[in-house]
Motif scaffolding. Sequence first.
Motif, short mmCIF file in Angstrom:
data_model
loop_
_atom_site.label_atom_id
_atom_site.label_comp_id
_atom_site.label_asym_id
_atom_site.label_seq_id
_atom_site.Cartn_x
_atom_site.Cartn_y
_atom_site.Cartn_z
N CYS A 53 0.80 -1.24 0.00
CA CYS A 53 0.00 0.00 0.00
C CYS A 53 0.82 1.28 0.00
O CYS A 53 0.28 2.36 -0.19
N SER A 54 2.15 1.17 0.21
CA SER A 54 2.93 2.41 0.28
C SER A 54 2.92 3.08 -1.09
O SER A 54 2.98 2.41 -2.12
N GLY A 55 2.79 4.39 -1.08
CA GLY A 55 2.76 5.13 -2.34
C GLY A 55 1.39 5.16 -2.99
O GLY A 55 1.19 5.84 -3.99
N ARG A 56 0.46 4.40 -2.46
CA ARG A 56 -0.90 4.43 -3.03
C ARG A 56 -1.77 5.40 -2.26
O ARG A 56 -1.66 5.49 -1.03
N ARG A 57 -2.62 6.10 -2.98
CA ARG A 57 -3.55 6.99 -2.31
C ARG A 57 -4.78 6.17 -1.93
O ARG A 57 -5.52 5.72 -2.78
N LEU A 58 -4.97 5.95 -0.63
CA LEU A 58 -6.10 5.15 -0.17
C LEU A 58 -7.11 6.04 0.54
O LEU A 58 -6.74 6.88 1.36
N GLY A 59 -8.37 5.88 0.21
CA GLY A 59 -9.41 6.75 0.76
C GLY A 59 -9.79 6.41 2.19
O GLY A 59 -10.42 7.22 2.86
N PHE A 60 -9.41 5.21 2.66
CA PHE A 60 -9.79 4.80 4.01
C PHE A 60 -8.63 4.99 4.98
O PHE A 60 -7.48 5.13 4.57
N ASP A 61 -8.94 4.97 6.26
CA ASP A 61 -7.92 5.14 7.29
C ASP A 61 -7.23 3.82 7.62
O ASP A 61 -6.04 3.77 7.88
N GLN A 62 -8.01 2.75 7.64
CA GLN A 62 -7.48 1.46 8.05
C GLN A 62 -8.36 0.36 7.47
O GLN A 62 -9.57 0.53 7.40
N ALA A 63 -7.75 -0.76 7.08
CA ALA A 63 -8.54 -1.91 6.61
C ALA A 63 -8.14 -3.15 7.39
O ALA A 63 -6.96 -3.36 7.69
N ARG A 64 -9.13 -3.95 7.75
CA ARG A 64 -8.88 -5.20 8.47
C ARG A 64 -9.75 -6.30 7.89
O ARG A 64 -10.86 -6.04 7.42
N ALA A 65 -9.24 -7.54 7.93
CA ALA A 65 -9.99 -8.68 7.41
C ALA A 65 -9.83 -9.86 8.34
O ALA A 65 -8.89 -9.92 9.14
N ALA A 66 -10.74 -10.83 8.21
CA ALA A 66 -10.71 -11.99 9.10
C ALA A 66 -9.86 -13.12 8.55
O ALA A 66 -9.06 -13.71 9.26
N VAL A 67 -10.03 -13.44 7.27
CA VAL A 67 -9.36 -14.62 6.71
C VAL A 67 -8.70 -14.28 5.38
O VAL A 67 -9.07 -13.33 4.70
N ALA A 68 -7.70 -15.13 5.02
CA ALA A 68 -7.03 -14.97 3.73
C ALA A 68 -7.91 -15.53 2.62
O ALA A 68 -8.55 -16.56 2.79
N TYR A 69 -7.92 -14.84 1.50
CA TYR A 69 -8.76 -15.23 0.37
C TYR A 69 -8.05 -16.33 -0.42
O TYR A 69 -7.51 -16.11 -1.48
N ASP A 70 -8.04 -17.53 0.14
CA ASP A 70 -7.36 -18.66 -0.51
C ASP A 70 -8.40 -19.65 -1.04
O ASP A 70 -9.58 -19.33 -1.12
N GLY A 71 -7.98 -20.84 -1.37
CA GLY A 71 -8.86 -21.81 -2.02
C GLY A 71 -10.17 -22.06 -1.31
O GLY A 71 -11.25 -21.92 -1.90
N ALA A 72 -10.10 -22.43 -0.02
CA ALA A 72 -11.33 -22.76 0.72
C ALA A 72 -12.22 -21.53 0.85
O ALA A 72 -13.44 -21.61 0.67
N VAL A 73 -11.62 -20.39 1.14
CA VAL A 73 -12.39 -19.16 1.34
C VAL A 73 -13.00 -18.71 0.01
O VAL A 73 -14.14 -18.25 -0.03
N ARG A 74 -12.25 -18.89 -1.08
CA ARG A 74 -12.80 -18.57 -2.40
C ARG A 74 -14.05 -19.37 -2.68
O ARG A 74 -15.04 -18.86 -3.20
N ARG A 75 -14.01 -20.65 -2.33
CA ARG A 75 -15.17 -21.50 -2.57
C ARG A 75 -16.37 -21.01 -1.76
O ARG A 75 -17.50 -20.96 -2.24
N LEU A 76 -16.12 -20.65 -0.51
CA LEU A 76 -17.19 -20.14 0.35
C LEU A 76 -17.79 -18.87 -0.23
O LEU A 76 -19.01 -18.72 -0.32
N VAL A 77 -16.91 -17.94 -0.58
CA VAL A 77 -17.39 -16.64 -1.07
C VAL A 77 -18.15 -16.80 -2.38
O VAL A 77 -19.18 -16.16 -2.60
N ALA A 78 -17.66 -17.69 -3.25
CA ALA A 78 -18.34 -17.92 -4.52
C ALA A 78 -19.76 -18.44 -4.27
O ALA A 78 -20.72 -17.98 -4.88
#
Length: 223
Positions: A53-78
């Motif tokens: 994220c360094s050098g990028r202009r981000l509109g938010f103050d902070q971002a947080r997430a629960a899990v990594a978007y990997d194979g199992a999580v991709r299947r769930l989200v799909a």
Amino acid sequence: MLDLVLPRRCLVCGEGGGQLCAGCRAALPRVVPPLCERCGAPTAWPVRRCRECSGRRLGFDQARAAVAYDGAVRRLVAAWKEHGLRRLAEDAADLVAERVPVPNADVVAFVPGDRARSSDRGHHPAQRLAEALAERWGMPCEPLLVRARPARRQAGLPLAERRRNVTGAFAVRTSPPESIVLVDDVYTTGSTVSAAASAFRSAGAGRVDVVTFARTIRFFEAT
Ligand SMILES: [Zn+2]
Ligand SMILES: [Zn+2]
């Protein structure tokens, strides 16, 4: 309704035990500290801005997430996007509440769905997740954002194009409160939530924090 007609098999392993069985739930890759203070990417030690994220202009103050978007999580989200699966929004909210401290904000908002793609199916994961989180956090959830124009799909677009694609894509319905938690299902490059947060800032919000269920993890090595 679909919850009733679909077989109650785990969407990750295919065995019984509900849409997300206890074993697969426990095995989902949590996003754990140290994190980039700004964008929430896992880092070797705590940093204020990271390689991602360094050098990028981000509109938010902070971002947080629960899990990594990997194979199992991709299947769930799909499956979540495709079928609604209200129960998954509750599971996702539980996982977020486990990992992300209760934000100090006035209201929970969410990235609105693209009418052409999601709302016609009568469900929108980001909204369901926002509502479930607002309940857990004891905060109001309000549909503060609207799509100012239809966006092309972000998936598959390079970073610069993603940013162009979503710039000006969101409009704020009413004058927003001072501090907002903005919820989405997945943080990929952050372009979408950044554009949405910028809309809030332009409308007068002082602070916008982003919370998502999953997050793409690009660099596991030291930054
Ligand atoms: Zn399972
Ligand atoms: Zn970062």
